[in-house]
Design a protein around this motif. Structure first.
Motif: not given
Length: 682
Positions: A139-144, A174-175, A236-243
């Protein structure tokens, strides 16, 4: 004036040092990316170490400028007490399997028909890494955060441990909030180095790279994890914010991940048509042994993300992806000897000693031979050249003999006496099993105590195999009941190797704590033939105390639902032996709880969703052991079914479910996943 000048000079020096640290962090991260993700080192190891040490020394002198994402900060300074549970925002599904060319063709055609595609669709193929599946969150470019797959709904938080993996980027350009799925593994070369060192140090070696990688990730101390040099591939890549997705295709997403610094397998490839898929699978299988990491197949996915969405998913696997599983590798080697092991029930098992061979990167020296009947049916002799495979790529198994001349053979004969206590053995004609019937056999005693103190049974921590062997060797323990009288010999135990006053005190505390466990735990721990934790719980719930169970008639036991004639005979014979009665009396005298105190108010039970339901279980749970889950379900008023029957109404599903899931789906039995069960309890 002079003071202000000095302050300005110090500020300038501080800014210069801060910039120097930032530049070194950037350099080391870049070198890590080229070394771990691209496998293309830009500098020598010596040059890398010099730059890394320069950064580390500057940070030690100027801790105010340390960035939490600096490569020097990957290892946390404190050990964890336990792993927290994390709920996945997007379920981590497992994959369906195909095993041959015809099944690959059928899978491709069936899915293309489902999306009504007349054109040949692009498919992405890549090696199926035999490791531990993980979900990474940025998130916001950082591994959380990082979590294991678990049951697909809930995994374990392994954030501190995964930070130690050098190929994992801690910062990305990537933010938005995204999740990346990947596989943690250990290289074969590193695995062999670790095992060779363990052998030198006199420790047991690890079975295979996958188990070592998974076990390492469950270490509570990140410092230990960092020593193992684990690796990562993302898939695999998943966009958590807007799918939404980065791109329109899976392959483009993987290339984007690689550009962001994530390791993506270089063997990933786009193909068109089932013939090209089959060709790719064959090529990967041919180079399998030359790779420095374990693979057990090929993952096949439709490339277009819209096609993936159209196909959707089943309850546990996506329809747009499958795994082609390799055949178990087979190799020939010489069977040089047959040794005998004795289990806790006294069963003698022949084990083949093999001339060492490497199968899928793992050195195989032994294989089970089951029993004397198996050896005779397969005409196996000492000196034969045998075909060996790792069943499921894990358990070594002899599957046949090499055809041709067989010289210098020695026929194996099951010994008439136990090789450990020299007592005569008893043979079961129908099963061909040989059994040591000496209840005082020290090998049997050792195996019995190892089982008795295990987590599934009495859960007595601090009693490892080596300590148990010492206690038996010194005649401090002669039977199971002696465990509960160890406090009387505390002064003697303290002077044993690797023991001390604190260790012994902790051990005695653990033993005393185990005395309060309910009856079902004791019944499981006693190791009654054919009685596991599930049947132990049924018996404890029905009879409520040990005396009622001891006095149960054989016909009465046979009539219990879920217990057949074989199991009921085992139970009846066990409780009607003089040795058992003597043991139970000693355990009672030691103060063990011989009652089942688990009942809850029947009115409360009737309020639960599971009341009076026939429930079966499949797979492994994240939150409970199998016996803990049985106890919970019974508290909620459920009836436990050992197998899927006509009466079964609900199947509780965990990680890696077995055939019960298919049976449940075929018979329209309701499935209850672990997350749903947790929600019900809440």
């Amino acid at each position: 004036m002079i003071q202000r000048k000095e302050e300005n000079i110090l500020v300038k020096i501080s800014i210069k040092i801060q910039k120097q640290i930032e530049e070194l962090v950037k350099q080391v991260n870049e070198y890590d990316y080229y070394y771990y993700s691209l496998d293309k080192p830009k500098i020598s190891d010596q040059e890398y170490d010099e730059i890394f040490n320069q950064l580390n020394n500057l940070e030690i002198k100027h801790p105010q400028f340390i960035d939490k994402n600096s490569p020097t900060q990957r290892v946390s300074g404190t050990a964890l007490e336990a792993f927290k549970h994390i709920t996945h925002n997007n379920k981590m599904l497992s994959l369906s399997n195909v095993f041959n060319n015809n099944e690959i063709i059928d899978w491709c055609k069936k899915n293309m028909e489902e999306v009504s595609s007349s054109e040949i669709l692009e498919i992405v193929c890549e090696p199926k890494i035999d490791g531990l599946a993980v979900n990474l969150t940025y998130n916001n470019g950082e591994f959380i955060q990082a979590a294991t797959r678990g049951d697909g709904y809930i995994g374990e938080d392994i954030t501190a441990n995964i930070r130690t993996i050098r190929s994992l980027p801690l910062k990305i350009d990537y933010k938005k909030k995204i999740s990346i799925r990947g596989e943690i593994y250990i290289k074969k070369t590193e695995f062999n180095i670790i095992n060779n060192q363990r052998k030198k140090d006199g420790f047991d070696i690890y079975m295979n790279p996958r188990n070592l990688a998974a076990g390492t990730m469950r270490q509570l101390n990140p410092a230990i994890v960092s020593e193992r040099k684990l690796q990562l591939f993302t898939y695999q890549l998943i966009n958590e914010e807007d799918n939404s997705q980065f791109n329109n295709t899976h392959h483009e997403n993987m290339m984007s991940l690689n550009e962001l610094g994530f390791p993506v397998n270089s063997l990933i490839k786009k193909v068109k048509g089932e013939k090209k898929v089959i060709e790719y699978c064959k090529n990967i299988e041919n180079i399998r042994d030359s790779l420095d990491y374990e693979i057990d197949g090929v993952v096949i996915k439709f490339n277009n993300l819209k096609i993936q969405n159209m196909l959707g998913s089943r309850s546990r696997s996506p329809k747009w992806a499958t795994a082609y599983k390799f055949k178990a590798e087979q190799k020939y080697t010489e069977l040089t000897a047959i040794a005998i092991t004795v289990g806790r029930t006294g069963t003698l098992t022949p084990v083949a000693t093999l001339k060492p061979i490497v199968i899928n990167g793992v050195t195989v020296k032994h294989a089970t031979l089951h029993n004397e009947k198996y050896i005779k049916i397969n005409n196996i002799d000492i000196g034969d050249t045998v075909a060996v495979e790792r069943s499921g790529d894990v358990i070594p198994k002899i599957i046949g003999l090499k055809k041709g001349k067989r010289d210098k053979r020695t026929t194996f004969l099951m010994p008439k006496k136990c090789p450990f206590c020299l007592s005569f053995i008893k043979k079961n004609i129908s099963t061909s099993e040989a059994q040591c019937i000496n209840i005082n056999c020290k090998e049997r005693l050792k195996k019995n105590i190892i089982y008795f103190v295990s987590k599934e049974c009495m859960n007595i921590r601090g009693l490892g195999t080596q300590i148990i062997e010492k206690l038996i060797r010194e005649n401090i323990i002669r039977n199971i009941s002696d465990l509960f009288y160890l406090y009387l010999q505390k002064d003697k135990i303290i002077f044993l190797e690797k023991m001390g006053e604190k260790s012994v005190s902790n051990l005695i505390d653990e033993i005393n704590k185990s005395k309060k466990l309910p009856l079902n735990k004791i019944l499981t721990a006693l190791g009654i033939h054919n009685v596991g934790s599930e049947i132990a719980l049924l018996l404890a719930e029905k009879y409520t105390n040990i005396d009622n169970l001891t006095n149960a008639k054989l016909e009465e036991l046979k009539n219990i639902e879920g217990i057949g004639p074989i199991v009921s005979n085992s139970i009846f014979e066990f409780f009607n032996s003089a040795e058992t009665q003597e043991l139970l009396n000693k355990l009672k005298s030691a103060g063990l709880n011989m009652h089942q105190n688990m009942k809850i108010n029947s009115v409360e039970q009737k309020k639960t969703y599971l009341y009076n339901q026939n429930v079966a279980i499949t797979g492994t749970m994240v939150n409970w052991t199998r016996s803990e889950l049985f106890e919970l379900l019974i508290k909620l008023g459920a009836k436990i079914n050992k197998t899927i029957t006509k009466k079964t109404t609900i199947l509780v599903v965990g990680t890696d479910p077995g055939k019960k899931l298919t049976l449940a789906e075929n018979n329209n039995i309701k499935k209850l996943y672990e997350k749903e069960l947790l929600d019900l309890i809440k």
